[in-house]
Scaffold this motif. Structure first.
Motif, PDB file in Angstrom:
ATOM      1  N   CYS A   8      -5.545  -1.007   5.088  1.00  0.00           N
ATOM      2  CA  CYS A   8      -6.534  -1.920   4.039  1.00  0.00           C
ATOM      3  C   CYS A   8      -6.122  -2.725   2.959  1.00  0.00           C
ATOM      4  O   CYS A   8      -4.902  -3.759   3.809  1.00  0.00           O
ATOM      5  CB  CYS A   8      -7.172  -0.491   3.087  1.00  0.00           C
ATOM      6  N   CYS A  10      -5.452  -3.466  -0.415  1.00  0.00           N
ATOM      7  CA  CYS A  10      -4.615  -3.251  -1.735  1.00  0.00           C
ATOM      8  C   CYS A  10      -4.026  -2.802  -1.407  1.00  0.00           C
ATOM      9  O   CYS A  10      -2.451  -2.582  -1.449  1.00  0.00           O
ATOM     10  CB  CYS A  10      -5.404  -2.352  -2.160  1.00  0.00           C
ATOM     11  N   ASN A  12      -3.181  -0.166   0.757  1.00  0.00           N
ATOM     12  CA  ASN A  12      -2.933   1.780  -0.247  1.00  0.00           C
ATOM     13  C   ASN A  12      -2.996   2.403   1.269  1.00  0.00           C
ATOM     14  O   ASN A  12      -1.744   3.666   1.344  1.00  0.00           O
ATOM     15  CB  ASN A  12      -3.659   1.821  -0.827  1.00  0.00           C
ATOM     16  N   CYS A  76     -10.068   3.587   2.139  1.00  0.00           N
ATOM     17  CA  CYS A  76      -9.582   3.298   1.223  1.00  0.00           C
ATOM     18  C   CYS A  76     -10.633   3.118  -0.017  1.00  0.00           C
ATOM     19  O   CYS A  76     -11.405   2.029   0.107  1.00  0.00           O
ATOM     20  CB  CYS A  76      -8.775   2.276   0.656  1.00  0.00           C
ATOM     21  N   CYS A  79     -10.178  -0.468  -2.672  1.00  0.00           N
ATOM     22  CA  CYS A  79      -9.852  -1.550  -2.372  1.00  0.00           C
ATOM     23  C   CYS A  79     -11.520  -1.531  -1.478  1.00  0.00           C
ATOM     24  O   CYS A  79     -12.268  -3.140  -0.923  1.00  0.00           O
ATOM     25  CB  CYS A  79      -8.960  -2.574  -1.526  1.00  0.00           C
TER      26      CYS A  79
END
Ligand SMILES: [Zn+2]
Length: 139
Positions: A8, A10, A12, A76, A79
């Motif tokens: 993703c 960000c 994560n 996610c 984001c």
């Protein structure tokens, strides 16, 4: 095997794919359902490959069931990126990945339009078992 990484925006959720063939030989499947169109998603998978999904913070990940509600769309929630779809059966996880989240997505083949929404539930499941990653580690 051909390694491909992704994840993703960000960071994560991170992905490690191992593909049996070169990326150019895979044609991402652009699904025409309303959900996938709103994400502009197109999917790649390899029944002979492997997929590792690492979720750093589970509280910032979510799943959403749409259409026939058989599969879980993995997102996610921090984001907002759509990672792909999971289908769980017989203690196993099958998965397909949104090509938009992998590195060098342009190295894949020409996209093809698909319309799985026209399939029955049974036909969908058998298609996923044929096409999707069946060696999936979710951590
Ligand atoms: Zn994220």
């Amino acid at each position: 095997m051909h390694p491909v990484s992704g994840g993703c925006y960000c960071g994560n959720i991170q992905l490690d794919l191992q593909l049996a063939n070169a990326p150019a030989s895979y044609q991402p499947r652009a699904c025409d359902c309303e959900f996938c169109r709103k994400h502009a998603a197109a999917y790649i998978s390899d029944a002979r490959g492997t997929l590792r999904i690492r979720i750093n913070d589970q509280r910032r990940s979510g799943t959403y069931r749409q259409g026939s509600e058989l599969a879980e769309m993995l997102l996610c929630t921090h984001c907002g990126v759509l990672i792909g779809a999971l289908y769980r059966a017989e203690g196993r996880i099958y998965a397909t990945v949104n090509v938009r989240v992998v590195e060098r997505a342009e190295s894949f083949g020409v996209e093809q339009a698909v319309s799985p929404k026209q399939l029955s539930a049974d036909a969908k499941v058998s298609r996923w078992k044929d096409l999707w990653f069946s060696s999936v580690e979710l951590a």
